[in-house]
Scaffold this active site. Structure first.
Site, PDB file in Angstrom:
ATOM      1  N   LYS A   1       0.833  -1.108  -0.077  1.00 14.71           N
ATOM      2  CA  LYS A   1      -0.046   0.008   0.013  1.00 14.71           C
ATOM      3  C   LYS A   1       0.717   1.319  -0.090  1.00 14.71           C
ATOM      4  CE  LYS A   1      -3.816   2.125   2.759  1.00 14.71           C
ATOM      5  NZ  LYS A   1      -4.703   1.912   3.877  1.00 14.71           N
TER       6      LYS A   1
ATOM      7  N   GLY B   1      -0.697   7.882  -5.859  1.00 14.46           N
ATOM      8  CA  GLY B   1      -0.383   6.442  -5.593  1.00 14.46           C
ATOM      9  C   GLY B   1       0.383   6.315  -4.174  1.00 14.46           C
TER      10      GLY B   1
ATOM     11  N   ARG C   1     -14.261  -6.956  -1.668  1.00  9.98           N
ATOM     12  CA  ARG C   1     -14.937  -6.133  -0.710  1.00  9.98           C
ATOM     13  C   ARG C   1     -16.404  -6.059  -1.243  1.00  9.98           C
ATOM     14  NH1 ARG C   1     -10.905  -1.726  -0.052  1.00  9.98           N
ATOM     15  NH2 ARG C   1      -9.034  -2.715  -0.786  1.00  9.98           N
TER      16      ARG C   1
ATOM     17  N   ASP D   1     -16.786  -0.018  -0.143  1.00 11.13           N
ATOM     18  CA  ASP D   1     -15.654  -0.480  -0.624  1.00 11.13           C
ATOM     19  C   ASP D   1     -14.624  -0.725   0.759  1.00 11.13           C
ATOM     20  OD1 ASP D   1     -15.706   2.801  -0.453  1.00 11.13           O
ATOM     21  OD2 ASP D   1     -13.737   2.575  -0.560  1.00 11.13           O
ATOM     22  N   ASN D   2     -14.946  -0.323   1.788  1.00  9.59           N
ATOM     23  CA  ASN D   2     -14.190  -0.599   2.851  1.00  9.59           C
ATOM     24  C   ASN D   2     -14.679  -1.709   3.948  1.00  9.59           C
ATOM     25  OD1 ASN D   2     -12.129   1.204   2.257  1.00  9.59           O
ATOM     26  ND2 ASN D   2     -13.139   2.758   3.547  1.00  9.59           N
TER      27      ASN D   2
ATOM     28  N   ASP E   1      -9.037  -1.338   6.300  1.00  8.99           N
ATOM     29  CA  ASP E   1      -8.739   0.310   5.621  1.00  8.99           C
ATOM     30  C   ASP E   1      -8.623   1.116   7.206  1.00  8.99           C
ATOM     31  OD1 ASP E   1      -8.243   2.030   3.968  1.00  8.99           O
ATOM     32  OD2 ASP E   1      -9.358   1.113   2.472  1.00  8.99           O
TER      33      ASP E   1
HETATM   34  P1  AMP Z   1      -9.482   4.864   1.212  1.00  8.66           P
HETATM   35  O1  AMP Z   1     -10.150   6.277   1.574  1.00  8.66           O
HETATM   36  O2  AMP Z   1      -8.171   4.592   1.613  1.00  8.66           O
HETATM   37  O3  AMP Z   1     -10.564   3.895   1.378  1.00  8.66           O
HETATM   38  O4  AMP Z   1      -9.372   5.003  -0.371  1.00  8.66           O
HETATM   39  C1  AMP Z   1     -10.635   5.354  -1.330  1.00  8.66           C
HETATM   40  C2  AMP Z   1      -9.909   5.244  -2.743  1.00  8.66           C
HETATM   41  O5  AMP Z   1      -8.977   6.359  -2.932  1.00  8.66           O
HETATM   42  C3  AMP Z   1      -9.284   4.032  -3.041  1.00  8.66           C
HETATM   43  O6  AMP Z   1      -9.830   3.704  -4.272  1.00  8.66           O
HETATM   44  C4  AMP Z   1      -7.979   4.381  -2.932  1.00  8.66           C
HETATM   45  O7  AMP Z   1      -7.056   3.527  -3.875  1.00  8.66           O
HETATM   46  C5  AMP Z   1      -7.868   5.590  -3.438  1.00  8.66           C
HETATM   47  N1  AMP Z   1      -6.748   6.474  -3.169  1.00  8.66           N
HETATM   48  C6  AMP Z   1      -6.450   7.001  -1.636  1.00  8.66           C
HETATM   49  N2  AMP Z   1      -5.387   7.882  -1.576  1.00  8.66           N
HETATM   50  C7  AMP Z   1      -4.723   7.704  -2.838  1.00  8.66           C
HETATM   51  C8  AMP Z   1      -3.643   8.161  -3.251  1.00  8.66           C
HETATM   52  N3  AMP Z   1      -2.749   8.847  -2.713  1.00  8.66           N
HETATM   53  N4  AMP Z   1      -3.415   7.870  -4.683  1.00  8.66           N
HETATM   54  C9  AMP Z   1      -4.156   7.178  -5.354  1.00  8.66           C
HETATM   55  N5  AMP Z   1      -5.425   6.891  -5.133  1.00  8.66           N
HETATM   56  C10 AMP Z   1      -5.680   6.928  -3.772  1.00  8.66           C
HETATM   57 MG    MG Z   2     -10.608   1.972   1.113  1.00  8.96          MG
END
Ligand code: AMP
Ligand code: MG
Length: 505
Positions: free
Chosen positions: A133, A146, A203, A272-273, A282
């Site tokens: 990650k 990313g 998920r 998604d979580n 997450d």
């Molecule tokens: P999360 O809030 O961690 O569940 O992320 C929600 C979505 O945002 C997921 O599709 C993650 O892959 C994407 N995401 C979060 N942070 C980044 C980042 N820095 N670069 C690219 N995608 C991100």
């Molecule tokens: Mg997530």
């Protein structure tokens, strides 16, 4: 000295070579069954190499359990693998596609900063996803970089490991590697890559993706794969998709009850979580509740308390309705019938959740043979705790240890009356020991208190890992007394009033 002449080395080599490959010690045992799904479900993607990787934490016990113990002695290899700079033998790196409802709104997502290296088979043959990650951009990154900050990856490492040792199903953390690169989030931060392991990363949002953007055959393939991987006993039932819905519902109920047991607030229970395998996944804006209040929220973006402590079962139910919606076409070809069947399963949620929740609360109170009126006992206690803003963890410990710590709750006549009533339901004699033993397995002495988590993380990103490691060590035995680390049990004075947590750092 000529090593080749030593007979025991020759014997060891013969034994090693004669072992079946899946128990040979010095290599990864990776498979990539996810890559056998239709191509719409993922994008093959290599991690983007980083400039100057260094190991910040490595979970030797987990590495041993996964059959990766050989890496405990191979620091250079570990740095290379867990930064994404080298791909292990047998890996087929990919980013997973998924969608999801975020705060109620449907959107396309996917692994925007994560790469699945593959599925490691542990020495017993059990399968675990190994995912990097913060490993660079993917086709699903949208406008994201990313990457991830060292701070937030250490936070996930600490809290996910704490959850595991608290006995709550969770993804786990194998390592954090700093990248030597900077990440920009309003300010500049040190970057890092976390290696996360999970039963899988499928998920609710993976099913929503299949339902909304793929064919029925793709949805069927995902369902069959998920059943085989997580619920093989259901593959031969009359309606496997319906059985899957029910099984996932039961897992989610158990998970949320476990969160409520230890005071955990996930903070961003978007679909998604929510893992189909029933693990906590997450660790973004999560936090732990100190003073008991079901409306407790720490996430900076959760203004309406959608993901508040006491609303987590409602959200799980809502998310499961979305899951059911995605499964409808394969529950039955007759949509009316499919809806009725799914509805019937979902209607069982509330009753099952309530019963499981009370059973857990009875356990926290050491009540071995509960009767229906004991439910009032639980309700009365929580209401008193809320009025007096009593610390959730400490109240149950005080009851367990028969102590009355300072604090307005314990001086309250009504509470003293409650304690008397509770003690009357408490069996004496031999049962007392049994009852205490039960309480001891359910009431942690130490949880990751928000103020300590932030305190040790601030030191860690400045290069001082000693407090982080001390807290991590204490949290690896949360039901034990730690006379030399009593500070971690301290209630924060006023800290929570202004405490905020954040997503996606
Ligand atoms: P999360 O809030 O961690 O569940 O992320 C929600 C979505 O945002 C997921 O599709 C993650 O892959 C994407 N995401 C979060 N942070 C980044 C980042 N820095 N670069 C690219 N995608 C991100
Ligand atoms: Mg997530």
């Amino acid at each position: 000295m000529d090593l080749y002449l030593k007979p025991w080395i020759i014997v060891a080599l013969i034994l090693e070579l004669n072992m079946p490959t899946n128990i040979r010690k010095h290599n990864w045992q990776l498979e990539n069954t996810y890559a056998s799904l239709p191509a719409v479900f993922f994008s093959l993607q290599q991690p983007v190499p980083v400039a100057k990787p260094e190991i910040v934490c490595f979970n030797e016990r987990l590495a041993n359990d996964l059959g990766l113990g050989f890496l405990n002695h191979e620091k250079e290899n570990s740095v290379a693998y867990f930064s994404g700079n080298r791909i292990p033998d047998g890996a087929e790196p990919l980013a997973q596609a998924y969608a999801g409802h975020q705060f109620g709104y449907f959107t396309m997502l996917g692994d925007g900063r994560a790469i699945l290296l593959g599925e490691q088979l542990d020495p017993t043959g059990k399968r675990f996803d190994v995912q990097l990650k913060g490993s660079g951009q993917t086709p699903y990154s949208r406008r994201g970089d990313g990457r991830a900050t060292l701070y937030s990856m250490l936070r996930e490492y600490l809290i996910s490991e704490a959850m595991h040792h608290l006995g709550v199903p969770t993804t786990r953390s194998l390592s954090v590697v700093s990248t030597g690169e900077q990440v920009f989030r309003e300010e500049t931060h040190n970057g890092a890559v976390l290696t996360r392991t999970a039963d899988s990363h499928i998920r609710v949002g993976t099913f929503e993706y299949a339902r909304n953007f793929c064919s029925i055959e793709d949805l069927q393939a995902l369902t069959t794969y998920t059943l085989q991987r997580h619920y093989p006993e259901l593959t031969d039932t009359d309606d496997p998709a319906l059985a899957l819905l029910k099984a996932v519902m039961h897992k989610q109920i158990d998970l949320v009850v476990n969160w409520l047991r230890v005071g955990f607030i996930h903070g961003v229970m978007n679909t998604d979580n929510m893992s189909i395998a029933g693990e906590t996944i997450d660790y973004g804006p999560c936090a732990f509740m100190n003073a008991y209040n079901p409306r407790t929220v720490f996430s900076s973006i959760d203004a309406n308390g959608r993901y508040a402590f006491g609303n987590q079962s409602n959200v799980a139910h809502w998310n499961l309705a979305i899951f059911a919606g995605a499964l409808l076409p394969i529950i039955s070809e007759n949509q009316k019938k499919a809806i009725d069947l799914a509805q019937e399963v979902l209607e069982g949620f509330q009753h099952r959740f309530t019963e499981k929740w009370y059973a857990m609360m009875f356990g926290k109170l050491g009540i071995l043979h509960p009767e229906d009126q004991d439910k009032d006992l639980v309700d009365e206690l929580l209401s008193l705790m809320e009025t007096k803003k009593a610390d959730y963890t400490q109240v149950f410990l005080a009851l367990q240890q028969d102590k009355a710590p300072e604090g307005s709750l314990f001086e309250l006549e009504e509470f003293k009356g409650w304690v008397k009533k509770w003690k009357n339901t408490h069996p004496g004699g031999d049962h007392k020991a049994q009852s205490l033993a039960l309480m001891n397995t359910l009431n942690p002495k130490v949880i990751p208190r928000n103020h300590w988590v932030e305190n040790v993380l601030e030191a860690a990103v400045e290069g001082n890992l000693a407090p982080f490691n001390q807290l991590l060590g204490t949290l690896s035995k949360p039901y034990d007394t730690h006379p030399d680390a009593l500070q971690f049990e301290q209630i924060p004075e006023g800290f929570d009033v202004r405490y905020q947590t954040f997503c996606g750092t």
